[in-house]
Design an enzyme around this catalytic site. Structure first.
Site, PDB file in Angstrom:
ATOM      1  N   SER A  47       0.859  -1.190   0.000  1.00 18.83           N
ATOM      2  CA  SER A  47       0.000   0.000   0.000  1.00 18.83           C
ATOM      3  C   SER A  47       0.888   1.230   0.000  1.00 18.83           C
ATOM      4  CB  SER A  47      -0.913   0.004   1.225  1.00 18.83           C
ATOM      5  OG  SER A  47      -1.747   1.142   1.211  1.00 18.83           O
ATOM      6  N   GLU A  48       0.523   2.248  -0.808  1.00 17.86           N
ATOM      7  CA  GLU A  48       1.433   3.381  -0.978  1.00 17.86           C
ATOM      8  C   GLU A  48       1.623   4.230   0.259  1.00 17.86           C
ATOM      9  OE1 GLU A  48      -1.986   5.102  -3.732  1.00 17.86           O
ATOM     10  OE2 GLU A  48      -1.399   3.084  -3.158  1.00 17.86           O
ATOM     11  N   ASN A  49       0.765   4.051   1.274  1.00 20.72           N
ATOM     12  CA  ASN A  49       1.008   4.787   2.513  1.00 20.72           C
ATOM     13  C   ASN A  49       2.049   4.104   3.396  1.00 20.72           C
ATOM     14  OD1 ASN A  49      -1.041   2.776   2.883  1.00 20.72           O
ATOM     15  ND2 ASN A  49      -1.540   3.658   4.863  1.00 20.72           N
ATOM     16  N   GLY A  50       2.592   2.955   2.935  1.00 19.38           N
ATOM     17  CA  GLY A  50       3.721   2.352   3.627  1.00 19.38           C
ATOM     18  C   GLY A  50       3.475   1.017   4.280  1.00 19.38           C
TER      19      GLY A  50
END
Length: 211
Positions: A47-50
């Site tokens: 997920s691009e939020n980490g």
């Protein structure tokens, strides 16, 4: 014609994700894919939020709101999963380390152009997020969307009329009535729901479609 439900669409996408793949699921409809990944395959969701090693949605009442995906939905973390700064996450995306991203779309052209962040309407709220980075950075881009708009217009088009997210980046489109491949040679039908013939499908989409 029997249209697939959104859950059935998610299950269909999940079938095509291979063992060992690093996968990013876009905000909205694609997040459902996490709930249908085959249990006998090791697939790492990013997920691009980490997050890396993201699991399916938690059971109602078991949400941990400090563990969310990019769409602010509560998620789970599989054994061995980890979380990290979102800058590192974007470096993974831009550096070509994601095998497949699954995105929603307003339009996809037969040659694989993607429009999914803005309709161009004056009162519409644009939402770029990480879509541009994913569409170009991932090794393959899958799109998951309903084939027709509410007014009955095809979202698979000859040329996108909405602002582009990426050019020639989409390789496969999963819809509620059919699966298509797109690319430089145009669109090709992979499979359709029972009861939907190629001629009827061609009339629905209104674009050249190879069988």
């Amino acid at each position: 014609m029997n249209r697939l439900t959104r859950d059935q669409m998610a299950a269909r996408v999940a079938r095509d994700i291979p063992e060992g793949a690093y996968v990013n699921l876009g905000i909205g409809l694609p997040t459902k894919v996490a709930n249908y990944l085959p249990v006998d395959r090791e697939i790492l969701l990013q997920s691009e939020n980490g997050l890396l090693g993201m699991g399916p949605a938690p059971a109602p009442g078991e949400e941990d709101w400090e563990l969310i995906n990019a769409g602010k939905q509560a998620v789970t973390l599989l054994t061995g999963g980890c979380f990290f700064h979102h800058a590192d996450s974007f470096a993974m995306m831009r550096g070509g380390h994601i095998d497949i991203c699954v995105l929603g779309a307003f339009q996809v052209s037969t040659t694989g152009d993607l429009a999914n962040w803005h309709t161009g309407e004056a009162d519409a709220i644009p939402a770029v997020g990480g879509a541009m980075d994913l569409a170009i950075g991932a090794k393959q881009t899958f799109v998951m969307m309903e084939l027709l708009t509410k007014s009955g217009e095809s979202k698979l088009v000859d040329a996108c009329t909405y602002p582009l997210t990426g050019i020639g980046c989409v390789s496969r489109v999963y819809t509620d009535v059919a699966v298509f491949e797109t690319g430089s040679g145009g669109a090709r039908l992979v499979e359709a729901v029972e009861g939907l013939g190629i001629d009827e499908l061609r009339s629905l989409v209104g674009v050249p479609l190879a069988a």
